[in-house]
Design an enzyme around this catalytic site. Structure first.
Site: not given
Ligand code: F6P
Length: 319
Positions: A21, A72, A105, A127, A171, A249
């Site tokens: 935005r 991704r 990215s 992260d 991770r 998530h």
């Molecule tokens: O990089 C951000 C992140 O949320 C990490 O903490 C986690 O390991 C990863 O993405 C999870 O990825 P995806 O949403 O592709 O499962």
């Protein structure tokens, strides 16, 4: 510069919409058109875009995720994919690109810059593992999500005299685990950057248990170890009833915090300004309350140091 592009890439996070935005409205104020690409670098390759106007970004500030969607993209790692993306950008009359995303990215952004295309990157990853910015977009909102969940779990942990092992994202980064442990008063933070000794943790928890403290919260970053294994070890060593919660998530969504709305608004504005000034190959980040630009080359070849002071504080307060 007459037209610039924007995309969100990698794992989504809260604050991306505020950034788009702000970038859009900054461009508008400078008389520059903005083309929005859907699904990150994949949108560049598939030529999946639309021209935004002021209305396109109305009502998105308070929404989590990214209304441009994210992905991704494996194809962009191939030379053929990159060449297609570059050709499509030229064909669409785009003269510069804002890339909002995490470490992968930003590497993609640097590649485009290396191919001679003007790019500015914006760090976005819950992260908080991107160097040259104190905070990345989405971190603060994710921490608030975690804290809300852990506070709820603490209520039930104390009602039932149980130990909870709570897995948070990260991770390779223990930032969310260590900071949320401090903010929630957890007994332990287990992070990927530091080797941990399960028997030490069990001995400490046994001692607390014998003192009459019959509930505990252990926060483990997903990359540090399996929550179930840790919970089973605690149960076997102490006889403590244990439960595992994987926040997953849930952490990444939700209305962005004030911090993320503000950070996104500041970074989006600066990214567009830099492109219009003729800059390229930089990432805009937050350093001691100021927005600073760092060459992407430096960003991608550096690693963010684990925040040892946070880890030590979590350890000291969890006694
Ligand atoms: O990089 C951000 C992140 O949320 C990490 O903490 C986690 O390991 C990863 O993405 C999870 O990825 P995806 O949403 O592709 O499962």
């Amino acid at each position: 510069m007459k037209r610039i592009g924007i995309l969100t890439s990698g794992g989504d996070c809260s604050g991306m919409n505020a950034t788009i935005r702000s970038a859009m409205r900054t461009a508008l104020g400078k008389g520059v058109e903005m083309l929005a690409y859907r699904k990150g670098f994949l949108g560049l390759i598939k030529n999946d875009h639309f021209l935004m106007d002021n209305r396109s970004v109305s009502g998105i500030l308070q929404r989590g995720g990214t209304f441009l969607q994210s992905a991704r993209c494996e194809e962009f790692k191939l030379e053929t994919g990159r060449q297609k993306a570059l050709a499509n950008l030229h064909e669409a009359g785009v003269e510069g690109l804002v890339v909002i995303g995490g470490d992968g990215s930003l590497k993609g952004a640097l590649t485009l810059h290396g191919m001679g295309f003007p790019v500015i990157g914006i760090p976005a990853s819950i992260d908080n593992d991107i160097p040259f910015t104190d905070m990345s977009l989405g971190v603060d909102t994710a921490l608030n999500n975690i804290i809300y969940a852990v506070d709820c779990i603490k209520d039930t942990a104390s009602s039932h005299a149980r130990a909870f092992v709570i897995e948070v994202m990260g991770r390779n980064s223990g930032y969310l685990a260590s900071v949320s442990a401090i903010a929630c008063g957890a007994e332990y933070a287990i992070v990927p950057e530091v080797q941990f000794d399960l028997s030490d943790i069990c001995a400490h928890l046994r001692h607390r248990f014998q003192e009459g403290r019959d509930n505990a919260i252990i926060i483990v970053a997903e990359g540090a170890g399996e929550a179930k294994t840790i919970a089973d070890a605690i149960k076997d060593a102490i006889g403590f009833e244990t439960r595992v919660t994987v926040l997953g998530h849930y952490q990444r969504g939700g209305a962005p915090s004030v911090f993320d709305r503000l950070l996104g608004s500041r970074l989006g504005k600066r990214a567009v300004e830099l492109l219009v000034e003729g800059e390229s190959g930089k990432m805009v980040g937050l350093s001691c309350h100021s927005i600073v630009a760092t060459p992407l080359e430096e960003v991608v070849r550096s690693a963010k140091m684990p925040q040892e002071d946070m880890l030590r504080l979590a350890e000291m307060l969890g006694i």
